[in-house]
Design an enzyme around this catalytic site. Structure first.
Site, mmCIF file in Angstrom:
data_model
loop_
_atom_site.group_PDB
_atom_site.id
_atom_site.type_symbol
_atom_site.label_atom_id
_atom_site.label_comp_id
_atom_site.label_asym_id
_atom_site.label_seq_id
_atom_site.Cartn_x
_atom_site.Cartn_y
_atom_site.Cartn_z
ATOM 1 N N LYS A 125 0.959 -1.191 -0.032
ATOM 2 C CA LYS A 125 -0.029 0.116 0.017
ATOM 3 C C LYS A 125 0.849 1.269 -0.026
ATOM 4 C CE LYS A 125 -4.546 0.549 0.317
ATOM 5 N NZ LYS A 125 -5.578 -0.046 -0.208
HETATM 6 N N1 GLU Z 1 -7.405 -0.169 -3.285
HETATM 7 C C1 GLU Z 1 -8.051 -1.115 -3.527
HETATM 8 C C2 GLU Z 1 -8.283 -2.189 -2.434
HETATM 9 O O1 GLU Z 1 -7.759 -1.721 -1.258
HETATM 10 C C3 GLU Z 1 -7.686 -1.954 -4.973
HETATM 11 C C4 GLU Z 1 -6.115 -2.530 -4.687
HETATM 12 C C5 GLU Z 1 -5.602 -3.063 -5.985
HETATM 13 O O2 GLU Z 1 -6.282 -3.232 -6.933
HETATM 14 O O3 GLU Z 1 -4.468 -3.579 -6.084
HETATM 15 O O4 GLU Z 1 -8.291 -3.227 -2.372
#
Ligand code: GLU
Length: 435
Positions: A125
């Site tokens: 993240k």
């Molecule tokens: N931000 C989204 C989540 O928290 C998608 C993450 C992604 O597709 O890599 O799942």
């Protein structure tokens, strides 16, 4: 042969599970769920120690030339929690609430999320502490590119693949992809997902998180013997997840009786016209002024008398302060971490069926996986094909978790963590520790 990571004299030392020093710290919220599941799985202490820690944490200063000629310096993070099952995967958020602890928790949640739906990614993240609503398009682009350059050593289709998250979108992903590609000297589409379709994005990606919520909610209603048609729903947060889920649920015959965003909330027992709400929100960037029902507070929205509550914004909206007043029969966690760990017990006591975030909102990363596969194969699928495959994965994952929860007599949250941790642990045992 699998490596045994259990040391005979080793004991797991865990923080006191019943004490919540800081109820709203997302990393503690993640760890306390992890601890419970690890204990039930009788996880080896060595593996427990590995999985408690993020593999890599990057902090960068991001200088940006502002439109007024001044230079501002923002702080950005990228955390890779675990990459044993594949490249780090997870969004980038731009928000004033971003902290390292939050990004660490969100990265770990991505590890578990990818394992729950069984896609070959680890968890990562990123975040930049800023208020994007106060930035011009030019400032946002410079911020994105400089942040990307700062974390470029970790990025790559085989190592770390970002995606949109809170306050980031297709356009931001296009800038990330372009910056990375310029550094490489050639176009690398698979370095990010959630890109515009014209440059290697996948059909159905934008709607995928909301669609996934709709699919698991339908399964939950079926499991509890409640009809979808006429089921009442309150949606907190009206961004990419909340608005799409509301629209798809409305099409499935649900009655959306309350919606809200940072400007406040609206309640209408007869059902809100979701298409009109989306049109308003797109035009005005908020639901402010959309008065087709009575105005209520966000707190009233969370405790509304509905069949399903869908929190789809940020962390920590269901806490020990309001969990006792929640009247929904089902909570479908579209956001990451909307419920504090301390509130879990209260919801359990009330018999509320919770579809936890790492299952409920996994539709987004699932279609991110499809996008990455399509980019790498250079062959693109139809939207129906994307949606069909998403349906299969979400339904199967819900059933996997439900069966585990019945078998171990635990709630859905604990069962989800157990499934995820056991999948990650298996790979660690097979791979062993490189020395
Ligand atoms: N931000 C989204 C989540 O928290 C998608 C993450 C992604 O597709 O890599 O799942």
């Amino acid at each position: 042969m699998a490596t045994d990571l259990r040391l005979p004299t080793d004991r797991i030392v865990r923080p006191d599970k019943d004490r919540f020093l800081n109820e709203v710290n997302p990393f503690e919220a993640m760890m306390s769920r992890f601890d419970r599941a690890a204990e039930l799985l009788d996880l080896e202490p060595g593996l427990y120690r590995i999985l408690r820690h993020a593999e890599k944490q990057i902090i960068v200063s991001v200088p940006v030339a502002m439109d007024n000629g001044e230079i501002e310096v923002y702080t950005g993070y990228r955390v890779l929690h675990n990459t044993s099952r594949g490249p780090g995967k997870g969004g980038i958020r731009f928000d004033l609430q971003v902290t390292l602890d939050e990004v660490k928790a969100l990265a770990a949640w991505m590890t578990w999320k990818c394992a729950v739906v069984n896609i070959p990614f680890g968890g990562a993240k990123g975040g930049v502490v800023c208020d994007p609503l106060r930035l011009s398009v030019g400032e946002l682009e410079r911020l994105t590119r400089r942040y990307t350059a700062g974390i470029i050593s970790t990025l790559g289709p085989d190592s770390d693949v970002p995606a949109p998250d809170v306050n980031t979108n297709e356009r931001v992903m296009a800038w990330v992809m372009d910056t990375y590609s310029m550094h490489k000297g050639h176009t690398v589409t698979a370095v990010v997902t959630g890109k515009p379709v014209e440059m290697g994005g996948s059909l159905g990606r934008r709607e995928a998180t909301g669609r996934g919520c709709m699919i698991v909610m339908r399964q939950a209603l079926k499991h509890l013997g409640m009809p979808m048609r006429g089921a009442t729903v309150a949606v907190q947060g009206f961004g990419n997840v909340g608005s799409v889920a509301a629209q798809l649920l409305y099409r499935e015959g649900c009655k959306i009786t309350a919606i809200g965003d940072r400007s406040g909330a609206i309640h209408n027992e007869a059902g809100i016209d979701v298409d009109a709400a989306i049109e308003h929100a797109q035009k005005h960037r908020s639901l402010d002024g959309f008065n087709t029902g009575e105005r209520i507070s966000n707190e009233e929205l969370l405790t509304a008398d509905v069949d399903v509550l869908l929190p789809a914004a940020l962390e920590n909206v269901i806490t020990t302060k309001n969990a006792g007043q929640i009247r929904a029969r089902i909570i479908c966690e579209g956001a990451n971490g909307p419920t504090t760990a301390a509130a879990d017990a209260i919801l359990d006591e009330k018999g509320i069926f919770v579809i936890p975030d790492i299952l409920a909102n996994a539709g987004g990363v699932t279609v991110s996986y499809f996008e990455w596969v399509q980019d790498r194969g250079g062959y693109f699928w139809t939207e129906d094909s994307v949606n069909d495959r998403l349906l299969q994965i979400m339904e199967r994952s819900f059933i996997d978790v439900l069966e585990l929860s019945k078998r171990h007599k635990v709630n859905m949250r604990t069962a989800t963590y157990m499934l995820a941790i056991s999948r990650v642990a298996t790979v660690h045992r097979l791979r062993g520790i490189y020395a």
